[in-house]
Design an enzyme around this catalytic site. Structure first.
Site, mmCIF file in Angstrom:
data_model
loop_
_atom_site.group_PDB
_atom_site.id
_atom_site.type_symbol
_atom_site.label_atom_id
_atom_site.label_comp_id
_atom_site.label_asym_id
_atom_site.label_seq_id
_atom_site.Cartn_x
_atom_site.Cartn_y
_atom_site.Cartn_z
ATOM 1 N N ASP A 1 0.693 -1.255 -0.135
ATOM 2 C CA ASP A 1 0.114 -0.010 0.016
ATOM 3 C C ASP A 1 0.782 1.365 -0.027
ATOM 4 O O ASP A 1 0.374 2.336 0.231
ATOM 5 C CB ASP A 1 -0.901 0.113 1.030
ATOM 6 C CG ASP A 1 -0.243 -0.436 2.679
ATOM 7 O OD1 ASP A 1 0.865 -0.415 2.450
ATOM 8 O OD2 ASP A 1 -1.175 -0.312 3.538
ATOM 9 N N LYS B 1 5.531 1.732 15.738
ATOM 10 C CA LYS B 1 4.730 2.307 16.217
ATOM 11 C C LYS B 1 5.054 2.921 17.493
ATOM 12 O O LYS B 1 4.168 2.726 18.482
ATOM 13 C CB LYS B 1 3.233 1.661 16.316
ATOM 14 C CG LYS B 1 2.958 0.675 14.990
ATOM 15 C CD LYS B 1 1.867 1.449 14.139
ATOM 16 C CE LYS B 1 2.043 0.923 12.755
ATOM 17 N NZ LYS B 1 1.743 -0.496 12.335
ATOM 18 N N ASP C 1 1.374 5.937 2.333
ATOM 19 C CA ASP C 1 0.836 4.827 2.434
ATOM 20 C C ASP C 1 -0.719 5.172 2.459
ATOM 21 O O ASP C 1 -1.029 6.029 3.054
ATOM 22 C CB ASP C 1 0.951 4.214 4.092
ATOM 23 C CG ASP C 1 0.135 3.125 4.533
ATOM 24 O OD1 ASP C 1 -0.616 2.783 3.785
ATOM 25 O OD2 ASP C 1 0.578 2.325 5.287
HETATM 26 N N1 GDD Z 1 1.137 -11.868 3.443
HETATM 27 C C1 GDD Z 1 0.819 -10.974 4.329
HETATM 28 N N2 GDD Z 1 0.308 -11.845 5.579
HETATM 29 N N3 GDD Z 1 0.804 -9.638 4.388
HETATM 30 C C2 GDD Z 1 0.465 -9.074 5.538
HETATM 31 C C3 GDD Z 1 0.106 -9.513 6.361
HETATM 32 C C4 GDD Z 1 -0.090 -10.962 6.592
HETATM 33 O O1 GDD Z 1 -0.254 -11.776 7.559
HETATM 34 N N4 GDD Z 1 -0.158 -8.694 7.596
HETATM 35 C C5 GDD Z 1 -0.028 -7.579 6.913
HETATM 36 N N5 GDD Z 1 0.404 -7.814 5.600
HETATM 37 C C6 GDD Z 1 0.863 -6.921 4.645
HETATM 38 C C7 GDD Z 1 -0.224 -5.780 4.362
HETATM 39 O O2 GDD Z 1 -0.836 -6.021 3.264
HETATM 40 C C8 GDD Z 1 0.737 -4.475 4.024
HETATM 41 O O3 GDD Z 1 1.128 -4.521 2.405
HETATM 42 C C9 GDD Z 1 2.019 -4.656 4.656
HETATM 43 O O4 GDD Z 1 1.863 -6.084 5.229
HETATM 44 C C10 GDD Z 1 2.205 -3.934 6.006
HETATM 45 O O5 GDD Z 1 0.940 -3.938 6.696
HETATM 46 P P1 GDD Z 1 0.226 -2.968 6.979
HETATM 47 O O6 GDD Z 1 -1.049 -3.171 8.135
HETATM 48 O O7 GDD Z 1 -0.430 -1.811 5.996
HETATM 49 O O8 GDD Z 1 1.129 -2.186 8.153
HETATM 50 P P2 GDD Z 1 1.003 -0.550 8.682
HETATM 51 O O9 GDD Z 1 0.785 0.375 7.515
HETATM 52 O O10 GDD Z 1 0.320 -0.307 9.844
HETATM 53 O O11 GDD Z 1 2.777 -0.485 8.932
HETATM 54 C C11 GDD Z 1 3.759 -1.114 8.028
HETATM 55 O O12 GDD Z 1 3.936 0.179 6.939
HETATM 56 C C12 GDD Z 1 4.637 1.346 7.274
HETATM 57 C C13 GDD Z 1 4.591 2.111 6.292
HETATM 58 O O13 GDD Z 1 3.497 2.377 5.410
HETATM 59 C C14 GDD Z 1 5.015 -1.051 8.713
HETATM 60 O O14 GDD Z 1 5.806 -1.704 7.849
HETATM 61 C C15 GDD Z 1 5.646 0.294 9.365
HETATM 62 O O15 GDD Z 1 6.856 0.147 9.921
HETATM 63 C C16 GDD Z 1 5.749 1.253 8.162
HETATM 64 O O16 GDD Z 1 6.175 2.362 8.438
HETATM 65 MG MG MG Z 2 0.015 0.159 5.567
#
Ligand code: GDD
Ligand code: MG
Length: 366
Positions: free
Chosen positions: A110, A163, A219
């Site tokens: 994303d 976080k 994001d």
């Molecule tokens: N295959 C798979 N399986 N993918 C997963 C799973 C899972 O169980 N859980 C989450 N994902 C994928 C999501 O689809 C997304 O592409 C990515 O892993 C990160 O998950 P998010 O739920 O979007 O996390 P976030 O936005 O809260 O935080 C992450 O992204 C930030 C930047 O946008 C972290 O990586 C942070 O450290 C980072 O700053």
């Molecule tokens: Mg995200």
């Protein structure tokens, strides 16, 4: 080269759109979100792409398989039977990611930016250590992973805090990595977080580096950020001077300044005012005298005469009535109807609903 895109999770924060399509397939600037990434990876010479999925693989397979030929890449779906988090999927794909000693890219599905894959690979090879993560500066770091450097260390990361509750810094993980296959030895095949478990361990060994991103980053996994990301993406297209944007002028008298991206199959009525920051998808109809700004109209949606739409995502096949007014981060799901003269002041409307009374305060309509 190889890459893995993390495509799991249920995309709950992007509801109601993700009730209809998995998040990576939701169109961002008229193209499935994940296609922006696949295109950039292919351009950087990646030939093997693993999509780590645990949600609706059938629809993803049918949509994405056709791009294999177009971009000349092999796309493998790696399907989890239980969500493995952000690190477990790397272990599950060990056969592909670890098939040789070359480093591989990892991406959150994303994140939107000018993906710096070539420069990132070069930088990573030059320092020769286990991992490099792309970082960017944000004002509100608490909803991201934050990197902390030791004074005097240009790129080696000292601490990675996912976080953070207290402020530790404002350089955050942009969700784009390049990693050596040796990292796979650190990961067990179980639900694991790369941010909370693996990065801290690599940091402790002094093997994790940061690479600063130039330009915009977002994001786009929630409506407000999706709209902001759209504005940033459009202005980056404008800066590059490509031909994607619809120019103001005699041929498009309705373009009212600012950046506007209109699919050629969309039909625009007379005396409209469109812009800045508008994306109009294929098959969309806009009636006479409509005013559109900072909004996204998804495929086959309809905005009737004199409607006023701002900070809104109009879902696929939805209709906005005459003289209706939508604003303040309103998201219409698939096939929603907003009646004539209705006011919607923010919130989400679930698929197939009809709105007949004003929504004065942001609400979820189910
Ligand atoms: N295959 C798979 N399986 N993918 C997963 C799973 C899972 O169980 N859980 C989450 N994902 C994928 C999501 O689809 C997304 O592409 C990515 O892993 C990160 O998950 P998010 O739920 O979007 O996390 P976030 O936005 O809260 O935080 C992450 O992204 C930030 C930047 O946008 C972290 O990586 C942070 O450290 C980072 O700053
Ligand atoms: Mg995200």
């Amino acid at each position: 080269m190889k890459a893995l895109i993390l495509v799991g999770g249920f995309g709950t924060r992007l509801r109601p759109l993700t009730l209809t399509l998995p998040k990576p397939l939701v169109e961002f600037a008229n193209k499935p979100m994940i296609l922006h990434q696949i295109e950039a990876l292919a351009k950087a010479g990646v030939t093997d792409i693993v999509l780590a999925v645990n949600y609706q693989p059938e629809v993803m397979v049918s949509v994405l398989k056709k791009y294999e030929e177009l971009y000349n890449v092999r796309i493998t779906f790696s399907v989890e039977h239980e969500p493995l988090g952000t690190a477990g999927p790397l272990k599950l794909a060990e056969k592909i990611l670890g098939k040789n000693d070359d480093p591989f890219f990892v991406l959150n599905s994303d994140v939107i930016c000018d993906y710096p894959f070539d420069a990132l690979a070069k930088f990573h090879k030059a320092h020769g250590q286990e991992g490099t993560i792309v970082v960017t500066k944000v004002e509100e770091p608490s909803k991201y992973g934050v990197v902390v450097h030791k004074p005097g260390h240009a790129s080696r990361i000292d601490r990675f805090v996912e976080k953070p509750v207290e402020f530790v810094g404002n350089r955050i993980n942009a969700g784009i990595y390049i990693l050596n296959p040796t990292i796979l030895k650190r990961i067990e095949l179980r639900p694991t977080s790369i941010e909370s478990e693996i990065f801290p361990a690599i940091c402790a060994d002094g093997e994790l580096h940061s690479f600063d991103l130039e330009g915009f980053w977002m994001d786009v996994g929630q409506p407000k950020d999706f709209l902001t990301g759209t504005c940033l993406y459009l202005s980056s297209l404008a800066k590059k001077g490509g031909k994607e944007l619809t120019p103001a002028g005699e041929e498009h008298p309705y373009v009212y300044g600012g950046n506007v991206l209109i699919d050629p199959s969309a039909k625009i009525g007379k005396n409209c005012r469109i812009g800045p920051n508008v994306v109009i998808g294929p098959g969309v109809t806009v009636g006479d005298g409509a005013r559109l700004q900072r909004c996204v109209l998804l495929k086959n949606s309809k905005v009737k005469d004199h409607a006023w739409v701002k900070s809104t995502i109009v879902g696929w096949n939805s209709t906005v009535g005459r003289w209706a007014r939508l604003e303040n981060v309103t998201v219409l799901g698939d096939d929603v109807t907003v009646g004539d003269e209705i006011y919607v002041n923010g919130g989400s409307v679930l698929p197939h609903k009809t709105i007949k009374t004003n929504i004065e305060v942001p609400a979820i309509v189910m």
